[in-house]
Design a protein around this motif. Sequence first.
Motif, mmCIF file in Angstrom:
data_model
loop_
_atom_site.group_PDB
_atom_site.id
_atom_site.type_symbol
_atom_site.label_atom_id
_atom_site.label_comp_id
_atom_site.label_asym_id
_atom_site.label_seq_id
_atom_site.Cartn_x
_atom_site.Cartn_y
_atom_site.Cartn_z
ATOM 1 N N ARG A 1 -10.598 12.385 -2.462
ATOM 2 C CA ARG A 1 -10.750 10.927 -2.488
ATOM 3 C C ARG A 1 -9.544 10.185 -3.058
ATOM 4 O O ARG A 1 -9.140 9.168 -2.495
ATOM 5 N N PRO A 2 -8.949 10.628 -4.155
ATOM 6 C CA PRO A 2 -7.774 9.890 -4.655
ATOM 7 C C PRO A 2 -6.601 9.883 -3.671
ATOM 8 O O PRO A 2 -5.794 8.964 -3.681
ATOM 9 N N PHE A 3 -6.518 10.883 -2.813
ATOM 10 C CA PHE A 3 -5.435 10.933 -1.845
ATOM 11 C C PHE A 3 -5.641 9.929 -0.712
ATOM 12 O O PHE A 3 -4.690 9.481 -0.088
ATOM 13 N N GLU A 4 -6.886 9.585 -0.417
ATOM 14 C CA GLU A 4 -7.197 8.694 0.699
ATOM 15 C C GLU A 4 -7.387 7.234 0.286
ATOM 16 O O GLU A 4 -7.629 6.392 1.139
ATOM 17 N N LYS A 5 -7.235 6.954 -0.994
ATOM 18 C CA LYS A 5 -7.469 5.596 -1.488
ATOM 19 C C LYS A 5 -6.519 4.615 -0.788
ATOM 20 O O LYS A 5 -5.337 4.863 -0.639
ATOM 21 N N ASN A 6 -7.052 3.490 -0.338
ATOM 22 C CA ASN A 6 -6.323 2.388 0.313
ATOM 23 C C ASN A 6 -5.758 2.739 1.689
ATOM 24 O O ASN A 6 -5.044 1.930 2.272
ATOM 25 N N LEU A 7 -6.035 3.907 2.210
ATOM 26 C CA LEU A 7 -5.509 4.236 3.537
ATOM 27 C C LEU A 7 -6.221 3.458 4.643
ATOM 28 O O LEU A 7 -5.637 3.237 5.701
ATOM 29 N N GLU A 8 -7.442 3.006 4.394
ATOM 30 C CA GLU A 8 -8.127 2.203 5.401
ATOM 31 C C GLU A 8 -7.429 0.849 5.571
ATOM 32 O O GLU A 8 -7.381 0.308 6.679
ATOM 33 N N VAL A 9 -6.865 0.320 4.491
ATOM 34 C CA VAL A 9 -6.107 -0.932 4.587
ATOM 35 C C VAL A 9 -4.869 -0.716 5.452
ATOM 36 O O VAL A 9 -4.554 -1.529 6.323
ATOM 37 N N VAL B 1 0.836 -1.202 0.000
ATOM 38 C CA VAL B 1 0.000 0.000 0.000
ATOM 39 C C VAL B 1 0.871 1.253 0.000
ATOM 40 O O VAL B 1 0.584 2.226 -0.713
ATOM 41 N N ILE B 2 1.938 1.259 0.765
ATOM 42 C CA ILE B 2 2.823 2.421 0.819
ATOM 43 C C ILE B 2 3.452 2.674 -0.556
ATOM 44 O O ILE B 2 3.500 3.821 -1.024
ATOM 45 N N ILE B 3 3.902 1.630 -1.217
ATOM 46 C CA ILE B 3 4.494 1.777 -2.557
ATOM 47 C C ILE B 3 3.444 2.270 -3.553
ATOM 48 O O ILE B 3 3.701 3.184 -4.354
ATOM 49 N N GLU B 4 2.242 1.719 -3.497
ATOM 50 C CA GLU B 4 1.176 2.136 -4.407
ATOM 51 C C GLU B 4 0.812 3.592 -4.188
ATOM 52 O O GLU B 4 0.647 4.359 -5.134
ATOM 53 N N ARG B 5 0.676 4.007 -2.933
ATOM 54 C CA ARG B 5 0.347 5.400 -2.615
ATOM 55 C C ARG B 5 1.444 6.344 -3.087
ATOM 56 O O ARG B 5 1.179 7.426 -3.582
ATOM 57 N N PHE B 6 2.696 5.942 -2.923
ATOM 58 C CA PHE B 6 3.815 6.781 -3.335
ATOM 59 C C PHE B 6 3.740 7.085 -4.828
ATOM 60 O O PHE B 6 3.785 8.241 -5.241
#
Length: 122
Positions: free
Chosen positions: A98-106, A25-30
Motif C-alpha cells: 500500500r505505501p508504494f501505491e499511494k497517490n498513484l491513482e491521481v 505526485v512524482i516528486i512526493e513518490r520519489f
Amino acid sequence: MIEWVVKGGWFMVPLLLCSILSFAVIIERFFSLISIQVLSQDLIRDLESGKSPKEIAQILDNNSTVLGKFLYNIYQRRDETKEVLTELGLSYFKNAWRPFEKNLEVLNITATISPLLGLLLT
C-alpha cells in the motif's frame, strides 16, 4: 512557452494544473520511496551465514525492513500448513504494498485526462 498558454485559451488552465499535479505526485513518490527500506544487505548476509533458527529469529525481530518483517511473521507461524502460510504471505504483501501505491491513482487520472484535453485544444 507563456505564448502557448495564452494561445491555448482557457483550456490550457486545466492542462497546466494537471501538469503541476502530476509533477507534485512524482516528486512526493520519489522522496517517499527513497525512505522505505525493502531489504538490507546485512539481513541477506545474516540469512546466508548459516546461523541457527533462534539467532535468525532474533535478527528478524530487530530488523525493520519489509522483507525482515515478512520473514519474522512467517517464522512466528512456522507450524502452520503451507496453505495458511501462503495466505499469510499474500495478505502481508497486500498490506506492505500500500505505501508504494499511494497517490498513484491521481497520477493515473491526470495521465488519462491530459491527452484528452490536448486533443480538445487541437
